[in-house]
Design a protein around this motif. Sequence first.
Motif, short mmCIF file in Angstrom:
data_model
loop_
_atom_site.label_atom_id
_atom_site.label_comp_id
_atom_site.label_asym_id
_atom_site.label_seq_id
_atom_site.Cartn_x
_atom_site.Cartn_y
_atom_site.Cartn_z
N HIS A 14 -5.87 -4.83 6.09
CA HIS A 14 -6.10 -5.63 4.88
C HIS A 14 -5.02 -5.30 3.86
N VAL A 15 -4.35 -6.33 3.33
CA VAL A 15 -3.27 -6.13 2.37
C VAL A 15 -3.87 -5.71 1.04
N ASP A 16 -3.38 -4.59 0.53
CA ASP A 16 -3.86 -4.08 -0.76
C ASP A 16 -2.84 -4.31 -1.86
N ALA A 17 -1.52 -4.16 -1.55
CA ALA A 17 -0.50 -4.34 -2.58
C ALA A 17 0.86 -4.50 -1.93
N LEU A 18 1.79 -5.07 -2.69
CA LEU A 18 3.18 -5.19 -2.28
C LEU A 18 4.04 -4.37 -3.21
N LEU A 19 4.91 -3.55 -2.64
CA LEU A 19 5.79 -2.70 -3.43
C LEU A 19 7.23 -3.03 -3.07
N VAL A 20 8.01 -3.48 -4.03
CA VAL A 20 9.41 -3.85 -3.81
C VAL A 20 10.28 -2.76 -4.42
N GLY A 21 11.17 -2.23 -3.61
CA GLY A 21 12.06 -1.17 -4.07
C GLY A 21 13.46 -1.35 -3.52
N ASP A 22 14.31 -0.37 -3.81
CA ASP A 22 15.69 -0.44 -3.32
C ASP A 22 15.77 -0.33 -1.80
N ASP A 23 14.76 0.30 -1.19
CA ASP A 23 14.79 0.48 0.26
C ASP A 23 14.12 -0.66 1.01
N GLY A 24 13.73 -1.73 0.29
CA GLY A 24 13.13 -2.88 0.94
C GLY A 24 11.74 -3.16 0.43
N LEU A 25 10.92 -3.76 1.30
CA LEU A 25 9.58 -4.17 0.94
C LEU A 25 8.57 -3.27 1.63
N THR A 26 7.62 -2.74 0.85
CA THR A 26 6.54 -1.93 1.39
C THR A 26 5.23 -2.66 1.18
N ILE A 27 4.50 -2.86 2.27
CA ILE A 27 3.21 -3.53 2.21
C ILE A 27 2.13 -2.46 2.39
#
Length: 552
Positions: A14-27
């Motif tokens: 279940h998707v809880d949050a999306l985190l966008v950073g310099d190293d890419g996308l963290t789901i």
Amino acid sequence: MVVATARFVPPLLHVDALLVGDDGLTIRVLSETTEVRCPLCGEPADRVHSRAIRRLADLPWEDVIVHLQVQSRKFFCENSTCPRRIFSERLDGIAQVSARRTERQREALLDLAIALGGEAGARMAAKRGMPVSPDTLLRLIRQAPEGERPAPTMLGVDDWAIHKGLTYGTILVDLERHHPVDLLPDRSSGSLAEWLKAHPGVEVITRDRAGAYAEGARDGAPDAVQVADRWHLVDNLADVLEDFFRSKGTCLKAASAALIAQATSNEVGGILKDEMYQGKRRQPQPERWRDRMDAAAEAGVARRRERYEQARALHVNGACVADIARQIGASRMTVYKYLREGPPQRKRHSIRGKQRVLAPWEPYLLTRWAEGCHTATVLWREIQGQGYGHSVSNVQRFVAELRRDGLPPMGRSRSALTKPHGPPPRQVAALILRRSERRSDEQDAYLAQLRTTHPAIATATDLAVDFLVMVRRREGERLLAWLEAAETSGIDDLKRFAGKLRTDLAAVQAGLTLRHSNGQTEGQVKRLKLLKRQGYGRAKVDLLRKRVLFAA
């Protein structure tokens, strides 16, 4: 955004949050597994001990690096007899235990590794948003489990070079399914016999003339039919003829001298030379070339029309497009075109009113040819000084037409058949083994002269041609009669050749009778060489074996 991302996340998360950073996308995802069982005893568990965070590399999203941050749970095992008291929930179908990447990324990297190898695969994976080291890709290949393959009934056997000239291995190919089934680290009879005993059911074995493979096939599958490859039989005959003509150097020279004398007296030194000096010409060379092109074009149209009629007939009988394409040997798009349009027509391009760029200089070129200048670049430079401003390729084609129409060049550009010392023995053997329709008039004339120089040469030529007829028509029932004729011919080289064939008589007769051959196996060896070069020659046999089997 979260809803759209859920389409790319495995259903158990279940998707809880999306985190966008310099190293890419963290789901950031949570596990929704409702039933958790102990991996040892299988007892259901519902008491949570703690939670842990796992970071898994996943497939990229539009070349953006993607990671799954999974919050997994740890449970107490309620079974008092189970040796494991605390265990982590499994992410079945998503990632293996202690893995740092998802299963789908591992499969994608494995495909890249099999197709490209370590270094090239790592470069391509980095461009696709999956950075990985070459060693990791090679490790994925070695760890990949081998699937079950059905036992082959028709097996092709051939050797391949691990280190050329030093060590060799053996490749085994399923001739029915058209893919390799195994690589052996050597080419000994024992290895082949052990493999055949471990994989019963082989009925036909195609191989070259190597004695080790004959012995291994006989020990490992005594009931299988061994088939000697026809190409190797012809190659062995070429070696025999080369050895035979190596002792007939005087005859090769005599035939060459007779051919030179005949050409000089008949055509080059007679009427043709006089006509050239008087500026006369036979049928213009470009017209002859155009006639040949027209004939070839008409033949191509006839072949396409025949396939068109076959496609139409199969379509009327209810065959689908895929079956039609497979039967007539064409692509599906071609079949659709045949069914949509009428019969193929030849496209003609009108050149009326156009003059050939070389036409004003053709008389000069013919005169210089008769004087003995037969080098296209020299002739091109000469007519450049007279105003010719086009490329040398036009002159090269014109000179090629002069040679093709029976005007042999003199001096340094003379062919090997008309040199004073005669052609090399290997070339003479190749001329004898070549199909008659593929030999030029000059080559036929040389072979005719050569037959008259010595009776043994005529006998050897007749026996070689008869053997080729057996090979091409697969007339294995005539082999015994041919062997007897070769042994009584008085030619030691052919007698030894016949003796070697008798030692492998059953396989040779099968090769001259059955349709099976080792050609497909040779093609798989070529592909094996490509995979080996992709490893820069450093791939060990176990790694190369995995790549060959998975790429099949």
